[in-house]
Design a protein around this motif. Structure first.
Motif, PDB file in Angstrom:
ATOM      1  N   MET A   1       0.784  -1.117   0.046  1.00 24.57           N
ATOM      2  CA  MET A   1      -0.112  -0.075   0.053  1.00 24.57           C
ATOM      3  C   MET A   1       0.933   1.172  -0.052  1.00 24.57           C
ATOM      4  O   MET A   1       0.424   2.242  -0.570  1.00 24.57           O
ATOM      5  CB  MET A   1      -0.963   0.070   1.333  1.00 24.57           C
ATOM      6  N   HIS A   2       1.927   1.037   0.739  1.00 24.07           N
ATOM      7  CA  HIS A   2       3.005   2.303   0.694  1.00 24.07           C
ATOM      8  C   HIS A   2       3.493   2.433  -0.693  1.00 24.07           C
ATOM      9  O   HIS A   2       3.723   3.841  -0.898  1.00 24.07           O
ATOM     10  CB  HIS A   2       3.971   2.178   1.828  1.00 24.07           C
ATOM     11  N   GLN A   3       3.600   1.476  -1.748  1.00 20.85           N
ATOM     12  CA  GLN A   3       4.309   1.978  -2.739  1.00 20.85           C
ATOM     13  C   GLN A   3       3.176   2.693  -3.669  1.00 20.85           C
ATOM     14  O   GLN A   3       3.537   3.484  -4.440  1.00 20.85           O
ATOM     15  CB  GLN A   3       4.632   0.528  -3.493  1.00 20.85           C
ATOM     16  N   LEU A   4       1.940   2.049  -3.556  1.00 20.51           N
ATOM     17  CA  LEU A   4       0.672   2.978  -4.108  1.00 20.51           C
ATOM     18  C   LEU A   4       0.783   4.309  -3.717  1.00 20.51           C
ATOM     19  O   LEU A   4       0.721   5.250  -4.566  1.00 20.51           O
ATOM     20  CB  LEU A   4      -0.528   2.073  -4.001  1.00 20.51           C
ATOM     21  N   ALA A   5       0.703   4.263  -2.250  1.00 23.95           N
ATOM     22  CA  ALA A   5       0.862   5.922  -1.880  1.00 23.95           C
ATOM     23  C   ALA A   5       1.988   6.721  -2.238  1.00 23.95           C
ATOM     24  O   ALA A   5       2.035   7.891  -2.688  1.00 23.95           O
ATOM     25  CB  ALA A   5       1.061   5.767  -0.342  1.00 23.95           C
ATOM     26  N   SER A   6       3.052   6.048  -2.802  1.00 25.87           N
ATOM     27  CA  SER A   6       4.252   6.825  -3.217  1.00 25.87           C
ATOM     28  C   SER A   6       3.940   7.114  -4.496  1.00 25.87           C
ATOM     29  O   SER A   6       4.364   8.502  -4.853  1.00 25.87           O
ATOM     30  CB  SER A   6       5.621   6.025  -3.165  1.00 25.87           C
ATOM     31  N   ARG A   7       3.395   6.329  -5.210  1.00 29.44           N
ATOM     32  CA  ARG A   7       3.043   6.466  -6.816  1.00 29.44           C
ATOM     33  C   ARG A   7       2.185   7.842  -6.777  1.00 29.44           C
ATOM     34  O   ARG A   7       2.137   8.657  -7.762  1.00 29.44           O
ATOM     35  CB  ARG A   7       2.263   5.227  -7.498  1.00 29.44           C
ATOM     36  N   LEU A   8       1.001   7.990  -5.748  1.00 33.33           N
ATOM     37  CA  LEU A   8       0.183   8.817  -5.950  1.00 33.33           C
ATOM     38  C   LEU A   8       0.866  10.127  -5.566  1.00 33.33           C
ATOM     39  O   LEU A   8       0.548  11.370  -5.662  1.00 33.33           O
ATOM     40  CB  LEU A   8      -1.001   8.534  -4.873  1.00 33.33           C
ATOM     41  N   ARG A   9       1.898  10.222  -4.573  1.00 35.42           N
ATOM     42  CA  ARG A   9       2.420  11.485  -4.055  1.00 35.42           C
ATOM     43  C   ARG A   9       3.171  12.208  -5.328  1.00 35.42           C
ATOM     44  O   ARG A   9       3.255  13.371  -5.052  1.00 35.42           O
ATOM     45  CB  ARG A   9       3.410  11.068  -3.100  1.00 35.42           C
ATOM     46  N   ALA A  10       3.426  11.322  -6.160  1.00 31.83           N
ATOM     47  CA  ALA A  10       4.132  11.921  -7.267  1.00 31.83           C
ATOM     48  C   ALA A  10       3.094  13.083  -8.230  1.00 31.83           C
ATOM     49  O   ALA A  10       3.546  13.592  -9.246  1.00 31.83           O
ATOM     50  CB  ALA A  10       4.876  11.034  -8.088  1.00 31.83           C
ATOM     51  N   LEU A  11       1.768  12.728  -8.062  1.00 31.79           N
ATOM     52  CA  LEU A  11       0.919  13.433  -9.057  1.00 31.79           C
ATOM     53  C   LEU A  11       0.686  14.801  -8.576  1.00 31.79           C
ATOM     54  O   LEU A  11       0.978  15.271  -7.327  1.00 31.79           O
ATOM     55  CB  LEU A  11      -0.450  12.643  -8.922  1.00 31.79           C
ATOM     56  N   PRO A  12       0.403  15.770  -9.465  1.00 29.38           N
ATOM     57  CA  PRO A  12       0.312  17.282  -9.106  1.00 29.38           C
ATOM     58  C   PRO A  12      -1.146  17.565  -8.671  1.00 29.38           C
ATOM     59  O   PRO A  12      -1.856  16.593  -8.607  1.00 29.38           O
ATOM     60  CB  PRO A  12       0.337  17.722 -10.317  1.00 29.38           C
ATOM     61  N   PRO A  13      -1.341  18.652  -7.963  1.00 27.30           N
ATOM     62  CA  PRO A  13      -2.723  18.875  -7.199  1.00 27.30           C
ATOM     63  C   PRO A  13      -3.576  18.886  -8.716  1.00 27.30           C
ATOM     64  O   PRO A  13      -3.091  19.137  -9.626  1.00 27.30           O
ATOM     65  CB  PRO A  13      -2.411  20.036  -6.638  1.00 27.30           C
ATOM     66  N   SER A  14      -5.012  18.376  -8.098  1.00 25.89           N
ATOM     67  CA  SER A  14      -6.005  18.334  -9.464  1.00 25.89           C
ATOM     68  C   SER A  14      -6.921  19.206  -9.129  1.00 25.89           C
ATOM     69  O   SER A  14      -7.813  19.713 -10.113  1.00 25.89           O
ATOM     70  CB  SER A  14      -6.132  17.163  -9.500  1.00 25.89           C
ATOM     71  N   CYS A  15      -7.385  19.723  -7.958  1.00 29.07           N
ATOM     72  CA  CYS A  15      -8.353  20.535  -7.486  1.00 29.07           C
ATOM     73  C   CYS A  15      -7.726  21.653  -6.453  1.00 29.07           C
ATOM     74  O   CYS A  15      -7.884  21.338  -5.220  1.00 29.07           O
ATOM     75  CB  CYS A  15      -9.399  19.909  -7.065  1.00 29.07           C
ATOM     76  N   GLY A  16      -7.526  22.856  -7.114  1.00 30.93           N
ATOM     77  CA  GLY A  16      -6.837  23.703  -6.043  1.00 30.93           C
ATOM     78  C   GLY A  16      -5.643  23.046  -5.782  1.00 30.93           C
ATOM     79  O   GLY A  16      -4.664  22.448  -6.266  1.00 30.93           O
ATOM     80  N   PRO A  17      -5.393  23.300  -4.446  1.00 27.02           N
ATOM     81  CA  PRO A  17      -3.921  22.461  -3.772  1.00 27.02           C
ATOM     82  C   PRO A  17      -4.121  21.194  -3.532  1.00 27.02           C
ATOM     83  O   PRO A  17      -3.342  20.330  -3.004  1.00 27.02           O
ATOM     84  CB  PRO A  17      -3.803  23.212  -2.373  1.00 27.02           C
ATOM     85  N   VAL A  18      -5.452  20.497  -3.744  1.00 26.75           N
ATOM     86  CA  VAL A  18      -5.872  19.212  -3.409  1.00 26.75           C
ATOM     87  C   VAL A  18      -5.566  18.029  -4.504  1.00 26.75           C
ATOM     88  O   VAL A  18      -5.777  18.438  -5.797  1.00 26.75           O
ATOM     89  CB  VAL A  18      -7.165  19.203  -2.951  1.00 26.75           C
ATOM     90  N   ARG A  19      -5.007  17.096  -4.199  1.00 32.00           N
ATOM     91  CA  ARG A  19      -4.996  15.795  -5.023  1.00 32.00           C
ATOM     92  C   ARG A  19      -6.295  14.799  -4.929  1.00 32.00           C
ATOM     93  O   ARG A  19      -6.272  14.191  -3.890  1.00 32.00           O
ATOM     94  CB  ARG A  19      -3.798  15.159  -5.222  1.00 32.00           C
ATOM     95  N   LEU A  20      -7.318  15.047  -5.453  1.00 35.15           N
ATOM     96  CA  LEU A  20      -8.402  14.183  -5.502  1.00 35.15           C
ATOM     97  C   LEU A  20      -8.436  12.819  -6.053  1.00 35.15           C
ATOM     98  O   LEU A  20      -7.978  12.757  -7.202  1.00 35.15           O
ATOM     99  CB  LEU A  20      -9.626  14.864  -6.003  1.00 35.15           C
ATOM    100  N   ILE A  21      -8.637  11.896  -5.050  1.00 32.65           N
ATOM    101  CA  ILE A  21      -8.317  10.391  -5.440  1.00 32.65           C
ATOM    102  C   ILE A  21      -9.722   9.827  -5.362  1.00 32.65           C
ATOM    103  O   ILE A  21     -10.344   9.802  -4.356  1.00 32.65           O
ATOM    104  CB  ILE A  21      -7.166   9.745  -4.839  1.00 32.65           C
ATOM    105  N   GLY A  22     -10.306   9.334  -6.548  1.00 34.68           N
ATOM    106  CA  GLY A  22     -11.365   8.635  -6.697  1.00 34.68           C
ATOM    107  C   GLY A  22     -11.365   7.113  -6.485  1.00 34.68           C
ATOM    108  O   GLY A  22     -10.403   6.664  -7.098  1.00 34.68           O
ATOM    109  N   VAL A  23     -12.114   6.408  -5.872  1.00 35.80           N
ATOM    110  CA  VAL A  23     -12.232   5.197  -5.392  1.00 35.80           C
ATOM    111  C   VAL A  23     -13.575   4.755  -5.742  1.00 35.80           C
ATOM    112  O   VAL A  23     -14.772   4.933  -5.259  1.00 35.80           O
ATOM    113  CB  VAL A  23     -11.794   4.814  -4.200  1.00 35.80           C
ATOM    114  N   ASP A  24     -13.691   3.927  -7.030  1.00 36.90           N
ATOM    115  CA  ASP A  24     -15.034   3.632  -7.590  1.00 36.90           C
ATOM    116  C   ASP A  24     -15.116   2.300  -7.799  1.00 36.90           C
ATOM    117  O   ASP A  24     -14.194   1.487  -7.536  1.00 36.90           O
ATOM    118  CB  ASP A  24     -15.126   4.573  -8.967  1.00 36.90           C
ATOM    119  N   GLY A  25     -16.287   1.587  -7.932  1.00 38.95           N
ATOM    120  CA  GLY A  25     -16.423   0.228  -8.216  1.00 38.95           C
ATOM    121  C   GLY A  25     -17.878  -0.035  -7.679  1.00 38.95           C
ATOM    122  O   GLY A  25     -18.604   0.802  -7.263  1.00 38.95           O
TER     123      GLY A  25
END
Length: 206
Positions: A1-25
């Protein structure tokens, strides 16, 4: 899970200063449990459950509330205030603050809907056949919720037919006997690239 978190940390902010992560299914696929574990790996990132924005009368007609109560404040760097729905009393409660943290997870059926995708840094899809997910959800909620589930199944099928999320997922999440496997999604590459396998802790149930 920490590897996934590290991958997401590399993403730029997407909504103002926030990185919004959608979890769907599909309902019953394990979104809430997975989102909670991912939030922990992201230093306790807040999780917005779409169940708090939906209601008995509007299972999927919550886009306006999400945009005005959450997305617009985040776009301007402010704290969001959303009014959570109480499924027992059938009424919306007082506003609840949601600060513009570096990461905010939006979890629920429809988190990758068309109106929300422009504001997402990444969309994750819990990979499980809908019939299996619905059967697990029905088993979880018991006989007293059968009528609700009958209506939900029809509404969810109609929603995804009109506004599918999976084709736009950057990552696919598969629940294993213990932990998760994360693969590149339809927008994450041309092949089934394995991103990370997480095998710590007991199996995720829901």
């Amino acid at each position: 899970m920490h590897q996934l978190a590290s991958r997401l940390r590399a993403l730029p902010p997407s909504c103002g200063p926030v990185r919004l992560i959608g979890v769907d299914g599909h309902a019953g696929s394990g979104k809430s449990t997975f989102a909670g574990r991912l939030a922990e790996a992201l230093d306790g990132a807040p999780v917005l459950h779409l169940d708090d924005l939906a209601s008995h009368d509007a299972l999927f007609a919550w886009t306006g509330r999400l945009l005005t109560q959450v997305i617009e404040p985040f776009r301007h760097g402010g704290t969001a205030h959303y009014t959570p729905y109480d499924w027992r009393t059938r009424r919306f409660g007082p506003p609840r603050p949601l600060p513009p943290a570096p990461f905010v997870l939006i979890e629920g059926v429809g988190a990758g809907r068309r109106a929300l995708r422009p504001y997402l840094a990444c969309l994750l899809w819990l990979e499980m056949p809908r019939e299996a997910a619905w059967a697990r959800g029905r088993s979880r909620d018991g006989e007293e919720q059968r009528e609700f589930w009958d209506g939900w199944v029809r509404a969810e099928a109609r929603h995804f037919a009109e506004d599918p999320s999976r084709p736009y997922a950057g990552l696919l999440v598969r629940q294993l006997a213990v932990g998760y496997e994360v693969l590149a999604g339809p927008l994450g590459g041309s092949g089934p690239e394995r991103i990370v396998t997480h095998r710590e802790g007991p199996p995720a149930m829901w």
